[in-house]
Design a protein around this motif. Structure first.
Motif, PDB file in Angstrom:
ATOM      1  N   UNK A 129      73.957  29.906  63.050  1.00  0.00           N
ATOM      2  CA  UNK A 129      72.880  29.338  63.871  1.00  0.00           C
ATOM      3  C   UNK A 129      72.969  27.814  63.839  1.00  0.00           C
ATOM      4  N   UNK A 130      73.257  27.254  62.682  1.00  0.00           N
ATOM      5  CA  UNK A 130      73.427  25.798  62.574  1.00  0.00           C
ATOM      6  C   UNK A 130      74.584  25.330  63.449  1.00  0.00           C
TER       7      UNK A 130
ATOM      8  N   UNK B 192      58.753  39.076  49.319  1.00  0.00           N
ATOM      9  CA  UNK B 192      58.440  39.442  50.688  1.00  0.00           C
ATOM     10  C   UNK B 192      59.318  38.761  51.725  1.00  0.00           C
ATOM     11  N   UNK B 193      58.791  38.696  52.921  1.00  0.00           N
ATOM     12  CA  UNK B 193      59.498  38.128  54.075  1.00  0.00           C
ATOM     13  C   UNK B 193      59.399  36.620  53.998  1.00  0.00           C
ATOM     14  N   UNK B 194      60.390  36.014  53.365  1.00  0.00           N
ATOM     15  CA  UNK B 194      60.402  34.570  53.165  1.00  0.00           C
ATOM     16  C   UNK B 194      61.831  34.077  53.107  1.00  0.00           C
ATOM     17  N   UNK B 195      61.966  32.776  53.108  1.00  0.00           N
ATOM     18  CA  UNK B 195      63.274  32.177  52.937  1.00  0.00           C
ATOM     19  C   UNK B 195      64.220  32.461  54.081  1.00  0.00           C
ATOM     20  N   UNK B 196      65.490  32.628  53.730  1.00  0.00           N
ATOM     21  CA  UNK B 196      66.540  32.781  54.726  1.00  0.00           C
ATOM     22  C   UNK B 196      66.308  34.010  55.605  1.00  0.00           C
ATOM     23  N   UNK B 197      65.809  35.101  55.033  1.00  0.00           N
ATOM     24  CA  UNK B 197      65.590  36.319  55.826  1.00  0.00           C
ATOM     25  C   UNK B 197      64.609  36.055  56.955  1.00  0.00           C
ATOM     26  N   UNK B 198      63.563  35.313  56.658  1.00  0.00           N
ATOM     27  CA  UNK B 198      62.573  34.988  57.683  1.00  0.00           C
ATOM     28  C   UNK B 198      63.165  34.029  58.712  1.00  0.00           C
ATOM     29  N   UNK B 199      63.917  33.061  58.233  1.00  0.00           N
ATOM     30  CA  UNK B 199      64.505  32.058  59.125  1.00  0.00           C
ATOM     31  C   UNK B 199      65.441  32.661  60.153  1.00  0.00           C
ATOM     32  N   UNK B 200      66.293  33.590  59.724  1.00  0.00           N
ATOM     33  CA  UNK B 200      67.269  34.138  60.677  1.00  0.00           C
ATOM     34  C   UNK B 200      66.659  35.208  61.566  1.00  0.00           C
ATOM     35  N   UNK B 201      65.576  35.824  61.140  1.00  0.00           N
ATOM     36  CA  UNK B 201      64.919  36.816  61.985  1.00  0.00           C
ATOM     37  C   UNK B 201      64.018  36.154  63.021  1.00  0.00           C
ATOM     38  N   UNK B 202      63.374  35.079  62.623  1.00  0.00           N
ATOM     39  CA  UNK B 202      62.468  34.347  63.517  1.00  0.00           C
ATOM     40  C   UNK B 202      63.063  32.948  63.692  1.00  0.00           C
ATOM     41  N   UNK B 203      64.096  32.846  64.539  1.00  0.00           N
ATOM     42  CA  UNK B 203      64.957  31.664  64.624  1.00  0.00           C
ATOM     43  C   UNK B 203      64.324  30.421  65.245  1.00  0.00           C
ATOM     44  N   UNK B 204      63.198  30.528  65.901  1.00  0.00           N
ATOM     45  CA  UNK B 204      62.659  29.404  66.660  1.00  0.00           C
ATOM     46  C   UNK B 204      62.507  28.161  65.806  1.00  0.00           C
ATOM     47  N   UNK B 205      61.828  28.285  64.671  1.00  0.00           N
ATOM     48  CA  UNK B 205      61.611  27.131  63.808  1.00  0.00           C
ATOM     49  C   UNK B 205      62.921  26.656  63.193  1.00  0.00           C
ATOM     50  N   UNK B 206      63.775  27.580  62.802  1.00  0.00           N
ATOM     51  CA  UNK B 206      65.064  27.210  62.217  1.00  0.00           C
ATOM     52  C   UNK B 206      65.898  26.398  63.202  1.00  0.00           C
ATOM     53  N   UNK B 207      65.923  26.796  64.450  1.00  0.00           N
ATOM     54  CA  UNK B 207      66.683  26.063  65.458  1.00  0.00           C
ATOM     55  C   UNK B 207      66.135  24.641  65.632  1.00  0.00           C
ATOM     56  N   UNK B 208      64.821  24.486  65.594  1.00  0.00           N
ATOM     57  CA  UNK B 208      64.208  23.160  65.702  1.00  0.00           C
ATOM     58  C   UNK B 208      64.600  22.317  64.492  1.00  0.00           C
ATOM     59  N   UNK B 209      64.573  22.906  63.311  1.00  0.00           N
ATOM     60  CA  UNK B 209      64.959  22.177  62.099  1.00  0.00           C
ATOM     61  C   UNK B 209      66.421  21.748  62.163  1.00  0.00           C
ATOM     62  N   UNK B 210      67.296  22.660  62.580  1.00  0.00           N
ATOM     63  CA  UNK B 210      68.713  22.322  62.691  1.00  0.00           C
ATOM     64  C   UNK B 210      68.948  21.250  63.756  1.00  0.00           C
ATOM     65  N   UNK B 211      68.215  21.308  64.855  1.00  0.00           N
ATOM     66  CA  UNK B 211      68.341  20.285  65.897  1.00  0.00           C
ATOM     67  C   UNK B 211      67.947  18.918  65.342  1.00  0.00           C
TER      68      UNK B 211
END
Length: 169
Positions: free
Chosen positions: A72-73, A21-40
């Protein structure tokens, strides 16, 4: 409660097959908010002087999504870090040459790679006797990726249950 999490019903969709399903990298790049916080957070760690930090996305299937994730990183300013990939899908194992210019390390996600290569739900008790990372198809994918890693001087390692199998290693 959905997926055993308070508030899950508000934020999570029911997946017919959560492993696909909608998990992993596909979810991260579609819903970037959390990914951006993690990268920050990682950028702050690296900027504070740590140089032994690496990062890789979960459940990559395509080079295009990996490049988008890495972009994004970089947009966050996370550049002085080792980028890697977890080989969990046959699609990455079979196109691994396309990733070599963008990574410094590779980790096998042996549980998922085995499950997806053999089309066996590792959580299904009726199929447990057939779920085996030593099956030739899984081994050939691993050998292929390791050979490419060696050719390009990319660090390789293994995770999952197979990492505890000294004969496999």
């Amino acid at each position: 409660q959905l997926y055993g999490m308070d508030g899950g019903k508000t934020y999570e969709n029911i997946e017919n097959n959560p492993m696909l399903g909608w998990r992993g990298i596909a979810r991260s790049i579609e819903d970037k908010t959390l990914l951006q916080i993690e990268f920050e957070a990682l950028r702050r760690v690296v900027d504070s002087g740590y140089n032994n930090v690496g990062v890789f996305p979960p459940m990559t299937r395509f080079l295009t999504e990996f490049k988008q994730w890495k972009s994004i990183a970089h947009d966050i300013g996370l550049k002085r870090i080792d980028f890697g990939i977890m080989v969990e899908t046959p699609s990455v194992a079979l196109t691994f040459e396309e990733f070599v210019d963008d990574i410094e390390f590779m980790i096998f996600g042996s549980n998922d790679l085995t499950q997806f290569t053999l089309a066996i739900d590792r959580g299904n008790p009726k199929l447990q006797s057939k779920y085996d990372e030593k099956e030739p198809a899984v081994q050939r994918l691993m050998e292929r990726v390791i050979r490419i890693c060696n050719d390009y001087d990319i660090e390789s390692s293994i995770g999952g249950e197979a990492a505890a199998d000294s004969k496999l290693i």
